[in-house]
Design an enzyme around this catalytic site. Structure first.
Site, PDB file in Angstrom:
ATOM      1  N   LYS A   2       3.879 -10.146 -19.397  1.00 49.42           N
ATOM      2  CA  LYS A   2       3.450  -8.778 -19.711  1.00 49.42           C
ATOM      3  C   LYS A   2       2.031  -8.765 -20.271  1.00 49.42           C
ATOM      4  CE  LYS A   2       6.528  -6.271 -18.220  1.00 49.42           C
ATOM      5  NZ  LYS A   2       6.503  -7.251 -17.153  1.00 49.42           N
TER       6      LYS A   2
ATOM      7  N   ARG B 172       1.224   1.693  -5.930  1.00 49.69           N
ATOM      8  CA  ARG B 172       1.374   0.709  -4.861  1.00 49.69           C
ATOM      9  C   ARG B 172       0.042   0.081  -4.450  1.00 49.69           C
ATOM     10  NH1 ARG B 172       6.229   0.708  -2.140  1.00 49.69           N
ATOM     11  NH2 ARG B 172       5.192  -0.270  -0.385  1.00 49.69           N
TER      12      ARG B 172
ATOM     13  N   CYS C 204       0.837  -1.199   0.000  1.00 49.06           N
ATOM     14  CA  CYS C 204       0.000   0.000   0.000  1.00 49.06           C
ATOM     15  C   CYS C 204       0.872   1.249   0.000  1.00 49.06           C
ATOM     16  CB  CYS C 204      -0.897   0.005   1.231  1.00 49.06           C
ATOM     17  SG  CYS C 204      -1.907  -1.481   1.395  1.00 49.06           S
TER      18      CYS C 204
ATOM     19  N   GLU D 284       8.609 -13.850 -20.167  1.00 50.75           N
ATOM     20  CA  GLU D 284       8.384 -12.448 -19.826  1.00 50.75           C
ATOM     21  C   GLU D 284       7.326 -11.828 -20.737  1.00 50.75           C
ATOM     22  OE1 GLU D 284       8.621  -8.562 -18.277  1.00 50.75           O
ATOM     23  OE2 GLU D 284       8.958 -10.569 -17.445  1.00 50.75           O
TER      24      GLU D 284
ATOM     25  N   GLU E 222      -0.526  -9.572 -17.519  1.00 48.30           N
ATOM     26  CA  GLU E 222      -0.574  -8.527 -16.496  1.00 48.30           C
ATOM     27  C   GLU E 222      -1.472  -7.368 -16.898  1.00 48.30           C
ATOM     28  OE1 GLU E 222       3.491  -8.003 -13.964  1.00 48.30           O
ATOM     29  OE2 GLU E 222       3.682  -7.656 -16.105  1.00 48.30           O
TER      30      GLU E 222
ATOM     31  N   HIS F  16       5.101 -31.739 -25.611  1.00 49.26           N
ATOM     32  CA  HIS F  16       4.865 -32.498 -24.377  1.00 49.26           C
ATOM     33  C   HIS F  16       3.633 -31.980 -23.638  1.00 49.26           C
ATOM     34  CE1 HIS F  16       8.721 -34.758 -24.446  1.00 49.26           C
ATOM     35  NE2 HIS F  16       9.097 -33.703 -25.155  1.00 49.26           N
TER      36      HIS F  16
ATOM     37  N   TRP G 184      -3.862  -1.689  -1.394  1.00 50.38           N
ATOM     38  CA  TRP G 184      -3.862  -2.942  -2.143  1.00 50.38           C
ATOM     39  C   TRP G 184      -4.321  -4.004  -1.155  1.00 50.38           C
ATOM     40  CZ3 TRP G 184      -1.617  -7.822  -2.252  1.00 50.38           C
ATOM     41  CH2 TRP G 184      -1.669  -8.494  -3.471  1.00 50.38           C
TER      42      TRP G 184
ATOM     43  N   ASN H 109       0.828  -0.346   6.112  1.00 47.84           N
ATOM     44  CA  ASN H 109       1.258  -1.172   4.987  1.00 47.84           C
ATOM     45  C   ASN H 109       1.897  -2.422   5.575  1.00 47.84           C
ATOM     46  OD1 ASN H 109       2.242  -2.209   2.532  1.00 47.84           O
ATOM     47  ND2 ASN H 109       4.156  -1.065   2.730  1.00 47.84           N
ATOM     48  N   GLY H 110       1.376  -3.603   5.219  1.00 50.87           N
ATOM     49  CA  GLY H 110       1.928  -4.842   5.745  1.00 50.87           C
ATOM     50  C   GLY H 110       0.844  -5.843   6.072  1.00 50.87           C
TER      51      GLY H 110
END
Length: 611
Positions: free
Chosen positions: A488, A28, A2, A484, A491, A507, A75, A99-100
């Site tokens: 992206k 954040r 956060c 990656e 996301e 496979h 968040w 935050n935590g």
């Protein structure tokens, strides 16, 4: 995770400064936001579900006026996103932002309920407000009430406390890895979870250490350690330019940061490469040559995009130094009892330097005597302060949640570390190092050429943005680039995508391929080029559509795929930087065509500071 901001000053500008700080920290968290200000001696709390703009709208008609306050952008961890779960939380005269994660919040909540306390939210944070309020009601002053309350917490926290009864100060506290900085100028004091929030007001900041509790009043900060002893923490000068945190004329931060990659790479390698001598200067990092010769292994620990940079870096280090290297998910590292000791080097990779899992992996390795060399972008971050050595990437502030310029800067940093270790062990020659330095110096110009494909890639994205699944394939470093690229896309566009080693396609994943499955292949002219071409042919034989990232001048590839994005050819392993650029651009275009929030994708935060 956060964003937290606290302000105490001499003028009634708390709302303005707190909201400005929260805008700079919204990356954040953006599930909800809130502000608490002392107005005429009484706490006024305003909260809103969703992004910060909703809170700003709530404050337009009836602003809060005062010279001391706290603000938060969330968040969600405990409790779904809602206005009732938004911070600040209060109990009695106390308001708090946090935050935590409080790991023992359930037992504490039951205990407080049994004492008759009523809870208005589902969060773990509210129990901290009640713990502090209970100590205040028992006669403790605010400082000692906070100290007693946090002593009962298990987990991680960075918190700021405001109390009607002590209206001239903020109390900040930190433990367990959640970042918290405090700062002051002649007329005000500040608390924040990250540097951008305070850049417009001061260049001086103090990062709190675990166990610290700080008084923040206008123009003065007092810090006390876990045992209540007054201590002095070093004041750090912030070098970042505030302009780096603005969009600079681009539509979105992610677009700006994609275009900043040539500069980020140039700044990261800058004075660290000495081409004429074939030498690498790691900013004064001194590794004992005898110890380097004794190295039994290197562990790279990271999460998300940073782990992909770490995987590429691991292959470079192993190739150049011939030391066994393992790239591990930091979240798994400390739970699997790794074999690590004095003859191991651990390399934590983190954009923010605050990633909780990566920090914990670093601490675990240190327990066993390993030496650490962190690759981070944020000066004075927790990982940077904890590691034995630090290699800073000079990418500048990255606001977009989906990392771009920090990723490629991390690869450049790992390349230099790999060359340095190879030179120290004598497994590569100075001539080889000179050749590699020439190649990496070419990379910024190669990126600029790749950026010239922006509109062309946008047209390809227009053909495929309605697809619901994508497969990304590659071999060697191209496999990690494929992972990656898939990350992206998922996301920021919310399209399901997977990155696979091309040899693994038969496979399992080949069963998914049909005319509705676009497949992106990384097909630069590497040692496995012919194998990747075979994989492309197998996809097309099953009506799959193939988009290739290939070296400019490759006349064969177009015969085997549906679309080709040609980039300047750079030899492996540095091809990983250049081939990543079109995948970033492709994901950006797909997401904007779908109308998703590119800079702040749902459910994600820039820095994951809790497990």
């Amino acid at each position: 995770m956060c964003g937290i901001v606290g302000f105490v000053g001499k003028e009634p500008v708390a709302q303005q400064i707190i909201l400005d700080g929260l805008r700079r920290l919204e990356y954040r968290g953006y599930d909800s936001a809130g502000i608490a200000v002392l107005e005429d001696g009484k706490l006024r709390v305003v909260r809103a579900l969703g992004k910060l703009m909703n809170l700003e709208t709530s404050l337009q008609d009836v602003p809060v006026e005062g010279s001391i306050g706290i603000g938060h952008t969330r968040w969600a961890t405990h409790g779904r996103p809602s206005e009732r779960n938004a911070h600040p939380h209060r109990s009695g005269t106390v308001a708090i932002i946090h935050n935590g994660i409080v790991e023992n919040f359930r037992s504490l909540r039951e205990e407080l309920k049994a004492e008759g306390r009523r809870f208005d939210s589902d969060t773990d944070t509210e129990i901290i407000a009640h713990l502090i309020a209970a100590e205040r009601e028992a006669g403790e002053d605010l400082f000692h009430a906070v100290r007693k309350a946090v002593s009962r917490l298990k987990g991680s926290y960075a918190l700021v406390v405001l109390d009607e009864s002590e209206p001239d100060k903020l109390i900040a506290a930190k433990d367990g890895g959640s970042p918290c900085i405090v700062s002051e100028n002649d007329s005000a004091g500040f608390v924040a979870s990250d540097i951008p929030a305070i850049l417009p007001y001061t260049r001086r900041m103090i990062p709190l250490e675990d166990g610290d509790v700080a008084f923040v009043i206008p123009g003065s900060i007092s810090i006390y350690d876990h045992d209540g002893n007054r201590i002095e923490r070093e004041v750090r000068e912030i070098q970042w330019d505030p302009v780096q945190a603005e969009k600079g004329g681009y539509d979105r931060f992610m677009q700006k940061e994609i275009y900043e990659q040539p500069r980020a790479i140039s700044d990261t390698i800058a004075s660290r490469v000495l081409e004429d001598e074939g030498e690498i200067d790691l900013d004064g990092i001194e590794l004992d040559p005898a110890w380097v010769d004794r190295l039994e292994g290197i562990h790279v620990v990271a999460m998300g995009t940073a782990r992909h940079a770490g995987l590429i870096g691991a292959s470079m280090i192993e190739e150049f130094s011939r030391i066994p290297v393992m790239a591990d998910l930091a979240s798994e590292y400390r739970y699997r009892k790794p074999i690590v000791g004095e003859n191991h080097l651990v390399i934590p990779v983190s954009q923010s330097g605050e990633t909780s899992d990566t920090l914990q992996a670093l601490l675990e390795s240190q327990k066993h005597g390993a030496t650490s060399l962190a690759v981070v972008n944020a000066p004075e971050s927790t990982i940077a302060r904890t590691a034995d050595h630090v290699f800073y990437t000079h990418a500048g502030i990255e606001i977009g949640v989906a990392s771009t310029k920090c990723f490629t800067a991390q690869i450049a940093a790992m390349h230099l570390i790999a060359l340095k270790l190879g030179l120290m062990r004598g497994t590569i020659s100075n001539d080889f190092a000179r050749q590699q330095i020439r190649e990496i110096r070419r990379v910024p110009r190669m990126i600029e050429e790749a950026l010239g494909l922006w509109d062309e890639i946008g047209e390809i994205a227009r053909r495929y943005f309605r697809a619901t699944n994508f497969l990304f394939l590659g071999r060697g470093v191209g496999y990690t680039v494929a992972m990656e690229g898939a990350l992206k896309l998922k996301e920021i566009s919310y399209i399901h995508a997977e990155g696979y080693a091309a040899g693994e396609m038969k496979h399992g994943p080949i069963a998914l391929i049909d005319e509705h499955m676009p497949v992106v292949i990384v097909a630069n002219r590497s040692a496995t080029y012919s194998k990747v071409i075979s994989n492309a042919q197998e996809v097309r034989a099953r009506q799959g559509k193939v988009i290739a990232i290939a070296d400019r001048g490759d006349s064969e590839i177009a015969n085997h795929v549906d679309q080709v994005i040609y980039v300047p050819g750079v030899p492996d392993p540095l091809s990983s930087i250049v081939t990543s650029i079109p995948l970033q651009i492709f994901s950006y275009h797909v997401a904007t065509l779908k109308g998703t929030d590119v800079d702040q994708p749902r459910n994600l935060a820039k820095s994951v500071t809790v497990e």
